[in-house]
Write an enzyme that holds these catalytic residues in place. Structure first.
Site, short mmCIF file in Angstrom:
data_model
loop_
_atom_site.label_atom_id
_atom_site.label_comp_id
_atom_site.label_asym_id
_atom_site.label_seq_id
_atom_site.Cartn_x
_atom_site.Cartn_y
_atom_site.Cartn_z
N PRO B 107 58.95 2.85 9.83
CA PRO B 107 59.11 1.56 9.15
C PRO B 107 60.43 0.88 9.50
O PRO B 107 61.45 1.54 9.60
CB PRO B 107 59.08 1.91 7.66
N THR B 108 60.39 -0.45 9.65
CA THR B 108 61.60 -1.22 9.91
C THR B 108 62.57 -1.08 8.75
O THR B 108 62.19 -1.27 7.60
CB THR B 108 61.24 -2.71 10.08
N GLY B 109 63.80 -0.72 9.04
CA GLY B 109 64.80 -0.62 7.99
C GLY B 109 64.73 0.68 7.21
O GLY B 109 65.38 0.84 6.20
N CYS B 110 63.91 1.62 7.69
CA CYS B 110 63.77 2.89 6.98
C CYS B 110 64.94 3.80 7.31
O CYS B 110 65.31 3.95 8.47
CB CYS B 110 62.47 3.57 7.38
N VAL B 111 65.57 4.36 6.26
CA VAL B 111 66.71 5.24 6.54
C VAL B 111 66.35 6.69 6.23
O VAL B 111 65.33 6.96 5.61
CB VAL B 111 67.93 4.82 5.70
#
Lengths: 135, 111, 101
Positions: B107-111
């Site tokens: 996912p985009t922005g997943c940390v």
């Protein structure tokens, strides 16, 4: 004083020809985690970013036009489109994607947060923002 | 780049185990990945995996965990729209692990 | 045959299309690609650039139009659509290629 800041993303480039549109969209998607009041503004060739019906299958490039339609889920509350830029490009609201928004707690709903505004309104909206990010 | 073996086919995956090509996906991919994690997939897992695939089909991105949680609550019921339920199903993180099983990118922005 | 002029910038943002037309010779082929395909749209503030130019043949790359959601019925009359193979044919037929960036 509220901690919530008004973020405005100002988009002035066409999609796909350069990386600006996708970069801006990615920053909006990532920034959505920070609970700020986020609005997007589309001016000049930026209005082309919202033109629906994109098919990039022959370009070997990601088709991110449908992604704008989920921005309401990411807490984006307003997407403003410059009327003059739209008209200069022979486009109308019917050519643009629709983006629904819903408050998950109150269940307040807006069918489409894409809104056409004139120069005077844009000047006011930009002036009222705490931060303007330009792409 | 490594590969995973699914039904006799070697499918390319990136350094974090996500499918290199989303079109390589089939349900058996999720089964193989889950088995490697020591996880048995139930109908509840599949609800989430299928939801993710539908979401990607419609919006061309994998949703952020926050968005996934809210959307699952709306679609599958409020009792499922919380991180406790989702982490119960996917202990490595519902965004990362479920997206990997679903063949989606991280996912985009997943940390 | 004359030269092939390619234009890859939006005519709303840069004057590459205007210049390519201005500095082209009679019989030239002008191919709009990437963001240049916006110059092929009818009913815009810059449509006259293409619509009012005579003695030049205009082409637009179909995959770039599709990516931008521009349907064929929105194009200026007389603009011919080409695919990648058509692009190659134009390159082969013309004397040389001038890229207007």
């Amino acid at each position: 004083m509220s901690d919530v800041k008004k973020f405005m993303y100002l988009n002035r480039r066409a999609p796909y020809g350069t990386i600006y549109a996708w970069e801006s969209l990615e920053v909006v998607l990532i920034g959505a985690a920070f609970d700020q009041e986020v609005s997007l503004m589309f001016v000049d060739d930026g209005v082309f970013q919202l033109v629906k019906g994109s098919d990039t299958s022959e370009l070997d490039m990601k088709n991110f036009t449908p992604t704008y339609r989920t921005l309401g889920d990411y807490g984006v509350r307003h997407m403003y489109v410059d009327k003059a830029s739209l008209e200069a490009r022979g486009l109308t609201q019917d050519d643009l994607v629709e983006v629904a928004w819903e408050d998950w707690e109150t269940e307040e709903e807006v069918d489409n947060i894409v809104e056409i505004v004139d120069s005077e309104q844009i000047a006011k909206l930009l002036a009222e923002s705490d931060v303007v990010f330009s792409f | 780049m490594g590969t995973i073996n699914v039904n006799g086919k070697e499918l390319e995956v990136d350094e974090e185990g996500y499918l290199a090509n989303i079109n390589d996906w089939e349900p058996a991919v999720a089964e193989v990945m889950a088995k490697e994690d020591g996880l048995e997939l139930t109908d509840e897992h599949w609800d989430i995996i299928n939801f993710l695939r539908d979401y990607y089909e419609e919006y061309q991105i994998a949703p952020a965990v926050r968005v996934l949680t809210k959307a699952v609550g709306k679609k599958l019921g409020k009792d499922k729209g919380n991180s406790k339920y989702l982490y119960g199903l996917f202990p490595y993180g519902p965004g990362k692990q479920a997206c990997r099983y679903a063949g989606l990118p991280k996912p985009t922005g997943c940390v | 045959m004359a030269d092939l002029y390619t234009v890859n910038k939006s005519p709303f943002e840069k004057n590459s299309l205007e210049d390519a037309i201005r500095f082209s010779t009679e019989g030239a082929a002008i191919l709009l690609i990437e963001d240049g395909v916006y110059g092929a749209m009818a009913g815009t503030a810059v449509s006259d650039l293409v619509a009012n130019t005579t003695g030049r043949k205009f082409y637009a790359l179909r995959p770039d139009l599709k990516a931008r959601g521009i349907a064929e019925d929105r194009l200026i009359d007389g603009v011919e659509l080409v695919d990648y193979a058509g692009f190659v044919d134009l390159v082969a037929e013309c004397d040389k290629v001038q890229a207007w960036l």
